[in-house]
Design an enzyme around this catalytic site. Structure first.
Site, PDB file in Angstrom:
ATOM      1  N   GLU A 193       0.833  -1.205   0.000  1.00 46.60           N
ATOM      2  CA  GLU A 193       0.000   0.000   0.000  1.00 46.60           C
ATOM      3  C   GLU A 193       0.867   1.254   0.000  1.00 46.60           C
ATOM      4  O   GLU A 193       1.467   1.612   1.008  1.00 46.60           O
ATOM      5  CB  GLU A 193      -0.933   0.014   1.221  1.00 46.60           C
ATOM      6  CG  GLU A 193      -1.894  -1.145   1.268  1.00 46.60           C
ATOM      7  CD  GLU A 193      -2.888  -1.122   0.126  1.00 46.60           C
ATOM      8  OE1 GLU A 193      -3.251  -0.022  -0.336  1.00 46.60           O
ATOM      9  OE2 GLU A 193      -3.296  -2.212  -0.297  1.00 46.60           O
ATOM     10  N   GLU A 211      -6.534   4.149   7.348  1.00 43.27           N
ATOM     11  CA  GLU A 211      -5.871   3.672   6.130  1.00 43.27           C
ATOM     12  C   GLU A 211      -5.714   2.154   6.169  1.00 43.27           C
ATOM     13  O   GLU A 211      -5.908   1.479   5.151  1.00 43.27           O
ATOM     14  CB  GLU A 211      -4.510   4.343   5.953  1.00 43.27           C
ATOM     15  CG  GLU A 211      -3.813   3.966   4.672  1.00 43.27           C
ATOM     16  CD  GLU A 211      -4.605   4.385   3.438  1.00 43.27           C
ATOM     17  OE1 GLU A 211      -4.751   3.534   2.527  1.00 43.27           O
ATOM     18  OE2 GLU A 211      -5.065   5.533   3.368  1.00 43.27           O
ATOM     19  N   GLU A 236     -10.368  -3.007   0.825  1.00 42.36           N
ATOM     20  CA  GLU A 236     -10.021  -3.136  -0.589  1.00 42.36           C
ATOM     21  C   GLU A 236      -9.441  -4.517  -0.906  1.00 42.36           C
ATOM     22  O   GLU A 236      -9.753  -5.102  -1.946  1.00 42.36           O
ATOM     23  CB  GLU A 236      -9.042  -2.035  -0.987  1.00 42.36           C
ATOM     24  CG  GLU A 236      -9.689  -0.675  -1.078  1.00 42.36           C
ATOM     25  CD  GLU A 236      -8.731   0.401  -1.547  1.00 42.36           C
ATOM     26  OE1 GLU A 236      -7.534   0.110  -1.717  1.00 42.36           O
ATOM     27  OE2 GLU A 236      -9.195   1.533  -1.753  1.00 42.36           O
TER      28      GLU A 236
END
Length: 157
Positions: A44, A85, A92
């Protein structure tokens, strides 16, 4: 699945052999958490950017904050950004597991995760702006956004 009547009284006898208990469970949970942080760092880019930015901003916040309470607000706003986050990345990753096809619910899940990060960033900028304004702008003119008890760390009577 049918449970026997005494299931909740003597639940330990019904656990599977794979479940860990006590200190081994805590060690395993810690290992999984560290693996999650490692995966977030590796895959990420936004997580890496936020961690690097926060690594720079936390020492700066020690200089900027006028009290321990202001610094705590600044630190917690940084932590909130990282937490959201991580949750967004988890959403996701879970959604991408089913494939890259277009679906309304997949898009909505990703948008909601992104919105959570956005709200955390707005909160971050609000807290940091208020502390900076209080320390460098309002303080020069005799005004203070934070009450005196917050700046001194105690409540006056």
């Amino acid at each position: 699945m049918q449970f026997k009547p005494d299931y909740f009284k003597n639940w330990s006898s019904y656990r599977t052999a794979l479940k860990l208990d006590g200190l081994r469970r805590i060690i395993s949970a810690t290992r999984y958490s560290l693996q999650g942080l490692q995966a977030a760092w590796r895959y990420e880019e936004s997580f890496r950017q936020e961690v690097v930015a926060i690594a720079v901003l936390i020492p700066i916040s020690i200089y900027i904050a006028g009290s321990v309470y202001q610094w705590l607000w600044m630190f917690l706003s940084c932590a909130l950004v990282v937490i959201t986050e991580l949750l967004n990345s988890a959403i996701e990753a879970a959604v991408d597991r089913w494939g890259e096809e277009q679906h309304e619910l997949i898009g909505r899940a990703k948008d909601l995760g992104s919105a959570a990060v956005f709200v955390a960033l707005v909160f971050f900028f609000l807290v940091w702006s208020l502390v900076i304004a209080d320390q460098f702008i309002l303080g020069r003119f005799g005004f203070a956004f934070w009450p005196d008890c917050v700046l001194n760390g105690r409540i006056r009577r």
